[in-house]
Design a protein around this motif. Structure first.
Motif, PDB file in Angstrom:
ATOM      1  N   SER A  61       0.842  -1.203   0.000  1.00  0.00           N
ATOM      2  CA  SER A  61       0.000   0.000   0.000  1.00  0.00           C
ATOM      3  C   SER A  61       0.875   1.250   0.000  1.00  0.00           C
ATOM      4  CB  SER A  61      -0.887  -0.025   1.252  1.00  0.00           C
ATOM      5  OG  SER A  61      -1.528   1.213   1.427  1.00  0.00           O
ATOM      6  N   PHE A  62       0.548   2.188  -0.893  1.00  0.00           N
ATOM      7  CA  PHE A  62       1.346   3.413  -1.018  1.00  0.00           C
ATOM      8  C   PHE A  62       0.376   4.583  -1.143  1.00  0.00           C
ATOM      9  CE2 PHE A  62       3.625   6.334  -4.108  1.00  0.00           C
ATOM     10  CZ  PHE A  62       4.575   6.801  -3.216  1.00  0.00           C
ATOM     11  N   THR A  63       0.473   5.525  -0.218  1.00  0.00           N
ATOM     12  CA  THR A  63      -0.387   6.716  -0.278  1.00  0.00           C
ATOM     13  C   THR A  63       0.506   7.954  -0.342  1.00  0.00           C
ATOM     14  OG1 THR A  63      -1.959   5.560   1.154  1.00  0.00           O
ATOM     15  CG2 THR A  63      -2.336   7.914   0.820  1.00  0.00           C
ATOM     16  N   PRO A  64       0.694   8.519  -1.540  1.00  0.00           N
ATOM     17  CA  PRO A  64       1.499   9.740  -1.623  1.00  0.00           C
ATOM     18  C   PRO A  64       0.679  10.964  -1.223  1.00  0.00           C
ATOM     19  CG  PRO A  64       0.813   9.037  -3.816  1.00  0.00           C
ATOM     20  CD  PRO A  64       0.206   8.074  -2.851  1.00  0.00           C
ATOM     21  N   MET A  65       1.362  11.984  -0.676  1.00  0.00           N
ATOM     22  CA  MET A  65       0.667  13.223  -0.297  1.00  0.00           C
ATOM     23  C   MET A  65       0.810  14.237  -1.434  1.00  0.00           C
ATOM     24  SD  MET A  65      -0.193  12.504   2.808  1.00  0.00           S
ATOM     25  CE  MET A  65      -0.124  10.739   2.564  1.00  0.00           C
ATOM     26  N   LEU A  66      -0.207  15.069  -1.542  1.00  0.00           N
ATOM     27  CA  LEU A  66      -0.099  16.215  -2.447  1.00  0.00           C
ATOM     28  C   LEU A  66       0.345  17.379  -1.594  1.00  0.00           C
ATOM     29  CD1 LEU A  66      -3.041  16.762  -4.951  1.00  0.00           C
ATOM     30  CD2 LEU A  66      -0.635  16.315  -5.434  1.00  0.00           C
ATOM     31  N   GLU A  67       1.623  17.583  -1.444  1.00  0.00           N
ATOM     32  CA  GLU A  67       2.101  18.688  -0.607  1.00  0.00           C
ATOM     33  C   GLU A  67       3.453  19.132  -1.145  1.00  0.00           C
ATOM     34  OE1 GLU A  67       2.472  16.814   3.277  1.00  0.00           O
ATOM     35  OE2 GLU A  67       4.339  15.839   2.726  1.00  0.00           O
ATOM     36  N   LEU A 114     -12.013   3.882  13.341  1.00  0.00           N
ATOM     37  CA  LEU A 114     -10.610   4.291  13.155  1.00  0.00           C
ATOM     38  C   LEU A 114     -10.229   5.413  14.115  1.00  0.00           C
ATOM     39  CD1 LEU A 114     -10.558   4.087   9.244  1.00  0.00           C
ATOM     40  CD2 LEU A 114      -9.302   2.611  10.825  1.00  0.00           C
ATOM     41  N   ASP A 115     -11.190   6.314  14.402  1.00  0.00           N
ATOM     42  CA  ASP A 115     -10.913   7.415  15.345  1.00  0.00           C
ATOM     43  C   ASP A 115     -10.543   6.885  16.731  1.00  0.00           C
ATOM     44  OD1 ASP A 115     -11.179   9.478  13.614  1.00  0.00           O
ATOM     45  OD2 ASP A 115     -13.263   9.965  14.141  1.00  0.00           O
ATOM     46  N   GLN A 116     -11.083   5.709  17.060  1.00  0.00           N
ATOM     47  CA  GLN A 116     -10.774   5.154  18.378  1.00  0.00           C
ATOM     48  C   GLN A 116      -9.318   4.691  18.466  1.00  0.00           C
ATOM     49  OE1 GLN A 116     -13.807   2.182  18.645  1.00  0.00           O
ATOM     50  NE2 GLN A 116     -15.396   3.669  19.176  1.00  0.00           N
ATOM     51  N   TRP A 117      -8.687   4.516  17.324  1.00  0.00           N
ATOM     52  CA  TRP A 117      -7.312   3.997  17.310  1.00  0.00           C
ATOM     53  C   TRP A 117      -6.272   5.049  16.915  1.00  0.00           C
ATOM     54  CZ3 TRP A 117      -6.066  -0.935  18.799  1.00  0.00           C
ATOM     55  CH2 TRP A 117      -7.116  -1.851  18.907  1.00  0.00           C
ATOM     56  N   PHE A 118      -6.655   5.900  15.973  1.00  0.00           N
ATOM     57  CA  PHE A 118      -5.639   6.739  15.326  1.00  0.00           C
ATOM     58  C   PHE A 118      -6.044   8.211  15.287  1.00  0.00           C
ATOM     59  CE2 PHE A 118      -5.625   2.553  12.989  1.00  0.00           C
ATOM     60  CZ  PHE A 118      -4.475   2.062  13.605  1.00  0.00           C
ATOM     61  N   GLU A 119      -5.015   9.076  15.030  1.00  0.00           N
ATOM     62  CA  GLU A 119      -5.285  10.515  14.892  1.00  0.00           C
ATOM     63  C   GLU A 119      -4.869  11.064  13.526  1.00  0.00           C
ATOM     64  OE1 GLU A 119      -2.958  12.199  18.067  1.00  0.00           O
ATOM     65  OE2 GLU A 119      -1.062  11.928  17.001  1.00  0.00           O
ATOM     66  N   SER A 120      -3.976  10.374  12.812  1.00  0.00           N
ATOM     67  CA  SER A 120      -3.455  10.984  11.573  1.00  0.00           C
ATOM     68  C   SER A 120      -4.340  10.610  10.383  1.00  0.00           C
ATOM     69  CB  SER A 120      -2.011  10.556  11.328  1.00  0.00           C
ATOM     70  OG  SER A 120      -1.960   9.192  11.020  1.00  0.00           O
ATOM     71  N   GLU A 121      -4.680  11.638   9.614  1.00  0.00           N
ATOM     72  CA  GLU A 121      -5.603  11.438   8.494  1.00  0.00           C
ATOM     73  C   GLU A 121      -5.036  10.529   7.394  1.00  0.00           C
ATOM     74  OE1 GLU A 121      -8.761  11.866   7.794  1.00  0.00           O
ATOM     75  OE2 GLU A 121      -9.063  12.549   9.846  1.00  0.00           O
ATOM     76  N   PRO A 122      -3.751  10.672   7.011  1.00  0.00           N
ATOM     77  CA  PRO A 122      -3.280   9.793   5.921  1.00  0.00           C
ATOM     78  C   PRO A 122      -3.431   8.311   6.264  1.00  0.00           C
ATOM     79  CG  PRO A 122      -1.758  11.608   6.221  1.00  0.00           C
ATOM     80  CD  PRO A 122      -2.740  11.697   7.352  1.00  0.00           C
ATOM     81  N   LEU A 124      -4.755   7.368  -4.343  1.00  0.00           N
ATOM     82  CA  LEU A 124      -4.677   8.787  -4.688  1.00  0.00           C
ATOM     83  C   LEU A 124      -5.966   9.481  -4.284  1.00  0.00           C
ATOM     84  CD1 LEU A 124      -3.062   8.434  -8.232  1.00  0.00           C
ATOM     85  CD2 LEU A 124      -1.930   8.676  -6.020  1.00  0.00           C
ATOM     86  N   ASN A 125      -5.836  10.730  -3.876  1.00  0.00           N
ATOM     87  CA  ASN A 125      -6.958  11.486  -3.289  1.00  0.00           C
ATOM     88  C   ASN A 125      -7.434  10.790  -2.015  1.00  0.00           C
ATOM     89  OD1 ASN A 125      -6.834  13.345  -5.346  1.00  0.00           O
ATOM     90  ND2 ASN A 125      -8.488  12.413  -6.543  1.00  0.00           N
ATOM     91  N   CYS A 126      -6.526  10.167  -1.319  1.00  0.00           N
ATOM     92  CA  CYS A 126      -6.876   9.398  -0.128  1.00  0.00           C
ATOM     93  C   CYS A 126      -6.050   9.838   1.082  1.00  0.00           C
ATOM     94  CB  CYS A 126      -6.648   7.903  -0.362  1.00  0.00           C
ATOM     95  SG  CYS A 126      -7.633   7.225  -1.687  1.00  0.00           S
ATOM     96  N   GLU A 127      -5.760  11.138   1.174  1.00  0.00           N
ATOM     97  CA  GLU A 127      -4.957  11.601   2.310  1.00  0.00           C
ATOM     98  C   GLU A 127      -5.819  11.964   3.488  1.00  0.00           C
ATOM     99  OE1 GLU A 127      -4.449  12.554  -1.084  1.00  0.00           O
ATOM    100  OE2 GLU A 127      -2.996  14.198  -0.895  1.00  0.00           O
ATOM    101  N   ASP A 128      -7.139  12.037   3.279  1.00  0.00           N
ATOM    102  CA  ASP A 128      -8.017  12.554   4.319  1.00  0.00           C
ATOM    103  C   ASP A 128      -9.388  11.881   4.175  1.00  0.00           C
ATOM    104  OD1 ASP A 128      -9.787  14.333   5.779  1.00  0.00           O
ATOM    105  OD2 ASP A 128      -8.104  15.740   5.776  1.00  0.00           O
TER     106      ASP A 128
END
Ligand SMILES: Cc1cc2nc3c(=O)[nH]c(=O)nc-3n(C[C@H](O)[C@H](O)[C@H](O)COP(=O)(O)OP(=O)(O)OC[C@H]3O[C@@H](n4cnc5c(N)ncnc54)[C@H](O)[C@@H]3O)c2cc1C
Length: 625
Positions: A162-168, A275-283, A452-456
């Protein structure tokens, strides 16, 4: 030989329009690539033409031959069992029945077997897993019991996957961040720590939690659901027998133990809440959430999305839980291996043989099928791997089905958000977040599902909301896979096949628009623009594309509403409610007719479970006939 008996032409009737899409594309590089593949194309198309002219009998060019056939001859007037549709589930059912001594014939309406697990050379020289493209869910027993390796199945495991690149903007001369996940937990934690140290620590616990749920669900997949009808209406003997169907349910309960309420929440809550119960980072959350909505017209913010999340972590390959891989030669090579296993034991598989009707005796028992060419084929039982809609609303004479059953089937939720785009490119995409190697050879991230388009998670929700308004998403969720990064047999040297699984695209567009050529290209262009933002130069590398919107998936593959699972995998259409309550045991109200495809328990995905379970139910019924 009868028409359609031996068939694999290796090019589909839709090759030509797809090929023509390649030609008007501008760009110097593309022209060079066009030249390179045009030579190949001419040879292939000539071979296709020859194949079409020959239609029957003579073998096509070996590179084009892929199908299965009844090697031993012609259509017989009678079999023990007939299977409608050579989707992978129909083939699995036939392979098991034949091994159990039930003489079985499979009839497929297309020129190629596999249903949604198929390889097609849509653009000459480029072999696409035209619908499904990743293998994981196939039940482990099926590999061994059907000896699929002996029958030619080869797999490419993906690690990382799995690879999720950021648009930044990259800071301090660095490239943009990305999230790369695989089987190495320490490496995963390093990757996640770029976004949140807390999440990196929580990740192994989350994985263990989800794996336990997958383990609990496991025994439920390999057996018919609890037989409520036998409980309610059966004889004393049938009621006693049906008690055994409770066993997998009890096993599941035992594995979950005291954590059952937490797991109940996973199945029923919105994925984001879990997922909110486990994690905080959107990516990280958004990457995981993609699994919760894949193939489903839902958002990770909608209750029930947690179940599909599970559906995509409950598989495995080569003994590795949760692993996903590519089939060498594309998904059609899996269907070929299953078919080879079936025919080796004497099953007969016919392509270009559409079943027009299920035949019913005056006593109300199935007695075979009528093909579209008018031939009648008798059998003691009929199994259908076609969708519940096709099976019960189109092929079964309605007078033999209770009105209430027909109504329930016609009310099945078949909404689908998916448009599949298969793209031929003349070089690998070069992501800003992970630049290509100097000679352009594949890097580890190229073998992944590239999100892609999956950072948030909100991006995913907005994409869903567009579809609720009758619009294809402005920023669609894209899963981009490059199977040729591991399997060079799929494309000419230096070139690649790319699978774009995109959502959300509604079946019916708003404002009276239809999915015509203009709308289909507009969506594909939007998708390509999005990819270009992550990997500049992508658009110029495209030499051809095949766009399958929901109506196209319905037309080509017979998927109602374009639903990739035959009908939605929502909680109200699963387990003993699949396809409808009281008829989840593969049987239906018409004696001798069985469902053996994704519309039956445990549902969609290249899993083979429905075919295998149905074969066992049918075999038991045949013995007691
Ligand atoms: C775009 C897309 C991407 C997907 N990606 C993945 C993935 O990566 N991994 C995964 O595990 N799953 C994936 N899936 C889901 C998976 O492919 C399906 O759930 C599965 O292949 C369905 O198999 P089946 O045998 O139940 O039915 P099908 O494959 O739908 O087969 C039914 C067959 O019946 C035939 N038929 C219908 N009517 C008749 C008739 N009257 N006479 C004769 N034949 C008939 C059809 O032509 C078809 O061949 C994807 C699906 C799609 C569409």
């Amino acid at each position: 030989m009868a028409q359609g008996q031996v068939r694999q032409l290796g090019c589909s009737s839709s090759s030509l329009p797809a090929f023509s899409l390649l030609l008007p594309l501008p760009g110097e590089a593309r022209k060079a690539a066009c030249k390179q593949i045009l030579g190949l194309a001419r040879a292939e198309m000539a071979a296709c033409g020859r194949g079409l002219r020959r239609a029957v009998g003579a073998s096509p060019h070996p590179a084009l031959r892929r199908a299965h056939s009844d090697a031993r001859g012609r259509l017989k007037p009678e079999y023990d069992a007939v299977v409608i549709g050579a989707g992978h589930n129909g083939l699995v059912a036939a392979a098991y029945l034949q091994r159990l001594g039930v003489n079985t014939a499979v009839f497929e309406r297309r020129h190629v077997i596999g249903g949604a697990a198929v390889t097609e050379e849509i653009i000459p020289g480029f072999k696409f897993s035209r619908a499904s493209y990743l293998l994981s869910l196939l039940r482990p027993q099926i590999y061994t019991e059907l000896e699929l390796k002996k029958h030619g199945l080869r797999l490419h495991l993906r690690n990382p996957h799995s690879f999720t690149p950021m648009l930044e903007e990259g800071t301090a001369g660095k490239v943009p961040r990305s999230l790369l996940l695989g089987t190495d937990m320490a490496e995963n934690q390093k990757q996640i720590a770029q976004f949140s140290r807390k999440d990196a620590q929580a990740f192994p616990k989350y994985e263990a939690f989800m794996n336990r749920l997958a383990l609990a669900i496991d025994p439920l997949l390999d057996a018919a659901p609890v037989d409520m009808e036998a409980f309610q209406r059966g004889s004393l003997l049938q009621r006693l027998k049906s008690l055994s169907t409770l066993k997998p349910l009890l096993q599941a309960g035992r594995i979950l133990g005291a954590q059952l309420p937490q797991y109940y929440q996973v199945l029923t809550a919105p994925a984001v809440k879990v997922l909110d119960q486990w994690f905080e980072s959107e990516p990280l959350k958004a990457t995981l959430a993609t699994d919760s909505v894949i193939g489903a017209m839902t958002s990770p913010y909608i209750p029930g999305s947690g179940y599909v999340l599970l559906h995509h972590v409950m598989g495995g390959l080569e003994g590795m839980r949760g692993a996903w891989g590519y089939v060498q030669g594309g998904m059609g090579a899996l269907s070929d291996a299953i078919a080879s296993s079936a025919t080796a034991h004497g099953a007969s598989i016919f392509t270009e043989k559409t079943v027009a009707k299920v035949q019913v005796s005056s006593g109300g028992r199935v007695q075979g099928v009528v093909l579209q060419d008018g031939s009648e084929v008798r059998s003691k039982v009929v199994l259908s791997s076609a969708s519940p809609h096709i099976t019960f609303l189109k092929l079964t004479p309605q007078e033999w089905l209770p009105e209430e059953f027909v109504e329930r089937i016609s009310q099945l939720d078949t909404q689908s958000p998916v448009t599949k785009i298969n793209v031929a490119v003349n070089r690998l995409p070069d992501f800003l977040a992970a630049p290509n190697a100097p000679r352009g050879q594949p890097l580890p991230h190229h073998q992944c599902s590239i999100h892609l388009n999956c950072e948030d998670t909100l991006l995913l929700h907005q994409a869903f909301e567009d579809a609720m308004d009758g619009l294809p998403s402005h920023r669609p969720m894209i899963e981009l896979c490059i199977p040729s990064s591991l399997d060079p047999t799929l494309a000419p040297p230096g070139c690649h096949v790319i699978s774009l699984f995109t959502q959300y695209t509604p079946y019916t567009l708003a404002a009276g628009k239809a999915w015509d050529e203009q709308e289909r290209n507009a969506h594909a262009d939007r998708v390509c623009d999005c990819i270009e933002a992550y990997a500049p130069g992508f658009k110029d590398s495209v030499v051809g594309r095949d766009i399958l919107t929901p109506p196209d998936l319905e037309r080509v593959f017979g998927l109602p509403g374009g639903n990739i699972f035959h009908c939605a995998m929502a909680l109200d259409q699963l387990y003993f409610a699949r396809p409808v309550p009281l008829h989840s045991s593969y049987r239906c109200p018409l004696r001798g007719l069985y469902l053996c495809g994704s519309g039956a328990h445990p549902g969609g995905g290249v899993m083979g479970a429905a075919g295998r379970n149905a074969a066992h139910v049918v075999f038991r019924d045949l013995r007691s006939m």
